[in-house]
Design a protein around this motif. Structure first.
Motif, PDB file in Angstrom:
ATOM      1  N   THR A 134      44.424  44.334  25.247  1.00 31.22           N
ATOM      2  CA  THR A 134      45.028  44.313  26.724  1.00 31.22           C
ATOM      3  C   THR A 134      44.782  43.223  27.403  1.00 31.22           C
ATOM      4  N   PHE A 135      43.457  42.930  27.605  1.00 33.57           N
ATOM      5  CA  PHE A 135      42.831  42.061  28.678  1.00 33.57           C
ATOM      6  C   PHE A 135      43.153  40.901  27.877  1.00 33.57           C
ATOM      7  N   CYS A 136      42.698  40.526  26.826  1.00 35.23           N
ATOM      8  CA  CYS A 136      43.075  39.029  26.154  1.00 35.23           C
ATOM      9  C   CYS A 136      44.432  38.704  26.088  1.00 35.23           C
ATOM     10  N   SER A 137      45.380  39.687  26.028  1.00 38.04           N
ATOM     11  CA  SER A 137      46.872  39.494  26.326  1.00 38.04           C
ATOM     12  C   SER A 137      47.056  39.012  27.625  1.00 38.04           C
ATOM     13  N   LEU A 138      46.661  39.792  28.655  1.00 38.71           N
ATOM     14  CA  LEU A 138      46.986  39.474  30.071  1.00 38.71           C
ATOM     15  C   LEU A 138      46.145  38.005  30.465  1.00 38.71           C
ATOM     16  N   HIS A 139      45.195  37.834  29.552  1.00 33.38           N
ATOM     17  CA  HIS A 139      44.282  36.273  29.942  1.00 33.38           C
ATOM     18  C   HIS A 139      45.289  35.394  29.632  1.00 33.38           C
ATOM     19  N   VAL A 140      45.781  35.581  28.472  1.00 30.23           N
ATOM     20  CA  VAL A 140      46.963  34.550  27.784  1.00 30.23           C
ATOM     21  C   VAL A 140      47.995  34.418  28.991  1.00 30.23           C
ATOM     22  N   ALA A 141      48.541  35.539  29.498  1.00 26.38           N
ATOM     23  CA  ALA A 141      49.856  35.689  30.156  1.00 26.38           C
ATOM     24  C   ALA A 141      49.281  34.782  31.575  1.00 26.38           C
ATOM     25  N   LEU A 142      48.001  34.943  32.011  1.00 30.73           N
ATOM     26  CA  LEU A 142      47.654  34.377  33.216  1.00 30.73           C
ATOM     27  C   LEU A 142      47.411  33.069  33.082  1.00 30.73           C
ATOM     28  N   TRP A 143      46.975  32.409  32.030  1.00 24.33           N
ATOM     29  CA  TRP A 143      46.937  30.981  31.346  1.00 24.33           C
ATOM     30  C   TRP A 143      48.455  30.519  31.432  1.00 24.33           C
ATOM     31  N   MET A 144      49.262  31.199  31.082  1.00 28.24           N
ATOM     32  CA  MET A 144      50.655  30.751  30.823  1.00 28.24           C
ATOM     33  C   MET A 144      51.395  30.895  32.196  1.00 28.24           C
ATOM     34  N   LYS A 145      50.739  31.390  33.252  1.00 28.12           N
ATOM     35  CA  LYS A 145      51.280  31.490  34.594  1.00 28.12           C
ATOM     36  C   LYS A 145      52.310  32.451  34.867  1.00 28.12           C
ATOM     37  N   PHE A 146      52.320  33.727  33.853  1.00 24.06           N
ATOM     38  CA  PHE A 146      53.151  34.625  34.301  1.00 24.06           C
ATOM     39  C   PHE A 146      53.025  35.450  35.309  1.00 24.06           C
ATOM     40  N   PHE A 147      51.703  35.338  35.793  1.00 22.15           N
ATOM     41  CA  PHE A 147      51.466  36.408  36.986  1.00 22.15           C
ATOM     42  C   PHE A 147      50.373  35.432  37.758  1.00 22.15           C
ATOM     43  N   GLU A 148      49.969  35.599  38.820  1.00 18.98           N
ATOM     44  CA  GLU A 148      49.109  35.221  39.649  1.00 18.98           C
ATOM     45  C   GLU A 148      47.616  35.968  39.785  1.00 18.98           C
ATOM     46  N   HIS A 149      46.577  35.339  39.580  1.00 19.68           N
ATOM     47  CA  HIS A 149      45.304  36.176  39.858  1.00 19.68           C
ATOM     48  C   HIS A 149      45.128  36.238  41.359  1.00 19.68           C
ATOM     49  N   LYS A 150      44.973  37.669  41.501  1.00 14.81           N
ATOM     50  CA  LYS A 150      44.631  37.916  42.888  1.00 14.81           C
ATOM     51  C   LYS A 150      43.212  38.719  43.214  1.00 14.81           C
ATOM     52  N   PRO A 151      42.237  38.109  43.407  1.00 16.98           N
ATOM     53  CA  PRO A 151      40.977  38.846  43.612  1.00 16.98           C
ATOM     54  C   PRO A 151      40.898  39.621  44.862  1.00 16.98           C
ATOM     55  N   PHE A 152      40.334  40.800  44.917  1.00 14.97           N
ATOM     56  CA  PHE A 152      40.128  41.767  45.777  1.00 14.97           C
ATOM     57  C   PHE A 152      38.905  42.486  45.592  1.00 14.97           C
ATOM     58  N   ASP A 153      38.672  43.656  46.618  1.00 19.17           N
ATOM     59  CA  ASP A 153      37.355  44.248  46.694  1.00 19.17           C
ATOM     60  C   ASP A 153      36.828  44.350  45.241  1.00 19.17           C
ATOM     61  N   SER A 154      35.602  43.845  44.799  1.00 19.59           N
ATOM     62  CA  SER A 154      34.921  43.832  43.469  1.00 19.59           C
ATOM     63  C   SER A 154      34.444  45.346  43.207  1.00 19.59           C
ATOM     64  N   ARG A 155      34.075  45.810  44.328  1.00 18.57           N
ATOM     65  CA  ARG A 155      33.215  46.958  44.228  1.00 18.57           C
ATOM     66  C   ARG A 155      34.555  48.315  43.655  1.00 18.57           C
ATOM     67  N   ALA A 156      35.501  48.147  44.499  1.00 15.88           N
ATOM     68  CA  ALA A 156      36.646  49.014  43.979  1.00 15.88           C
ATOM     69  C   ALA A 156      37.057  48.950  42.653  1.00 15.88           C
ATOM     70  N   VAL A 157      37.404  47.678  42.390  1.00 13.39           N
ATOM     71  CA  VAL A 157      37.900  47.397  41.094  1.00 13.39           C
ATOM     72  C   VAL A 157      36.775  47.725  39.898  1.00 13.39           C
ATOM     73  N   MET A 158      35.629  47.671  40.176  1.00 18.39           N
ATOM     74  CA  MET A 158      34.269  48.075  39.312  1.00 18.39           C
ATOM     75  C   MET A 158      34.475  49.606  39.114  1.00 18.39           C
ATOM     76  N   GLY A 159      34.588  50.399  40.288  1.00 21.81           N
ATOM     77  CA  GLY A 159      34.556  51.816  40.281  1.00 21.81           C
ATOM     78  C   GLY A 159      35.713  52.372  39.769  1.00 21.81           C
ATOM     79  N   PHE A 160      36.750  51.878  40.078  1.00 18.92           N
ATOM     80  CA  PHE A 160      38.140  52.164  39.504  1.00 18.92           C
ATOM     81  C   PHE A 160      38.044  52.005  37.772  1.00 18.92           C
ATOM     82  N   GLY A 161      37.655  50.876  37.373  1.00 24.37           N
ATOM     83  CA  GLY A 161      37.738  50.658  36.061  1.00 24.37           C
ATOM     84  C   GLY A 161      36.665  51.658  35.241  1.00 24.37           C
ATOM     85  N   ILE A 162      35.393  51.885  36.017  1.00 24.04           N
ATOM     86  CA  ILE A 162      34.509  52.535  34.964  1.00 24.04           C
ATOM     87  C   ILE A 162      34.981  54.311  35.183  1.00 24.04           C
ATOM     88  N   LEU A 163      35.721  54.481  36.319  1.00 26.50           N
ATOM     89  CA  LEU A 163      36.008  55.935  36.341  1.00 26.50           C
ATOM     90  C   LEU A 163      37.195  56.247  35.303  1.00 26.50           C
TER      91      LEU A 163
END
Length: 353
Positions: A53-82
């Motif tokens: 899924t991550f690799c597919s989304l990375h390809v989609a980002l490279w093809m500009k199908f969506f825009e990367h929007k960084p935000f609170d890294s701690r929230a993302v990490m905690g959410f992903g681990i949970l």
């Protein structure tokens, strides 16, 4: 009904449909992989799903199908681990409990989510919505719960699985709204953490539950084909999960999950000739009635709020596009760049199921 509201509802219906189709497809694929071909390493397989899924989304980002929007890294990490922990705990719960008790664990996620959202987010669920959820859970329980064998370790794991799953799904909804990120942006940033934790613990967890080693398994061409198919379908499953929770609510996503359970039972009987009894049929019918009531009551309860939000959104657009109003307010609207404001949708939208 405004044009923006119509587009929103069409998007929600599309997300629900994609979630149902992809989830039922992956269950049938994984059932063949696990039951027929003997590949019983569910946690490791899930880590591969997330990696693809991550690799597919990375390809989609490279093809500009969506825009990367960084935000609170701690929230993302905690959410992903949970999220990764909740998946592992659900698999452990299945391993240490009977199938019937595991189904009860899944049924308990809805009332637990309702309780948490009521206590911590002051979200109100009408009596009619709660009644429809009770009918739904009763039907799914009749159709799926066959035996209840309790043990201390299994019960502890089930409670932890319920709590982590509820919190993770509530966070999926609140993070998208708080940081104004799309489901794709959130999935792309949290996927590596989910995949990493499951990739590390998956082989050990599967060895504990199956007494087999994923690395010593004999990978025939047929097994590899089903693994690849499962991973490809999982991209749609993971994407639609975040999309549905973001557009509706964690409770609606769980209701949709029970609809998938009923469809899987029906497809299993029709396609795979699984044993089917009148109890299964009765339970599915009761569950379908509960889902219908839930959808009807939620839509009716939130329709006035959606109409009001649509009116406010329309008025905002008119005021922004009228140069006279802007001139009176002393503002200047650039012909090149104009600030983009998010639609004023009410967050309590337990609807459109």
């Amino acid at each position: 009904m405004g044009e923006g509201q119509q587009r929103f509802q069409l998007g929600t219906v599309g997300a629900l449909g994609l979630s149902v189709i992809s989830s039922v497809s992956i269950v049938i694929c994984n059932k063949a992989l696990i039951s027929t071909l003997g590949f019983t390493f569910a946690t490791t397989l899930t880590s591969w799903h997330l990696l693809v899924t991550f690799c597919s989304l990375h390809v989609a980002l490279w093809m500009k199908f969506f825009e990367h929007k960084p935000f609170d890294s701690r929230a993302v990490m905690g959410f992903g681990i949970l999220n990764g922990i909740s998946i592992g705990l659900l698999n452990l719960s299945l391993g240490f409990n009977s199938v019937g008790f595991y189904q009860m664990t899944k049924l308990a996620i809805i009332p637990c989510t309702v309780l948490l959202e009521t206590l911590f987010f002051s979200k109100q669920f009408s009596k009619k919505v709660r009644f429809s959820l009770t009918i739904l859970l009763l039907g799914v329980g009749i159709a799926t719960v066959t035996d209840l064998q309790l043990n201390l370790m299994g019960s502890i794991l089930s409670v932890l699985a319920i709590l982590t799953t509820c919190v993770a799904q509530i966070m999926t909804n609140t993070i998208q709204k708080k940081f104004k990120v799309s489901s794709t942006q959130l999935l792309y940033q949290s996927c590596p953490y989910q995949a990493l934790i499951l990739f590390v613990v998956g082989p050990f967890l599967d060895a504990l539950l199956t007494n087999q080693n994923v690395f010593s398994f004999k990978y025939t061409p047929q097994v590899l084909a089903f693994i690849v198919l499962s991973c490809l379908i999982s991209v749609s499953v993971n994407f639609s999960t975040f999309l549905v929770i973001g557009k509706t609510s964690p409770v609606t996503y769980q209701v949709l999950g029970h609809l998938k359970t009923c469809l899987v039972l029906a497809f299993g009987y029709v396609l795979l000739h699984d044993p089917f009894s009148w109890r299964n049929i009765l339970g599915i019918l009761i569950a379908v009635v509960g889902m219908g009531l839930y959808s009807y009551f939620c839509t009716r309860d939130t329709q006035p709020k959606a109409t009001e939000a649509s009116t406010q959104f329309s008025q905002t657009n008119e005021s922004e596009s009228d140069p006279l109003i802007n001139a009176e307010k002393g503002t200047h609207v650039s012909s090149e760049v104009s600030p983009q404001k998010p639609p004023v949708w009410n967050s309590d939208k337990d609807l459109h199921a």
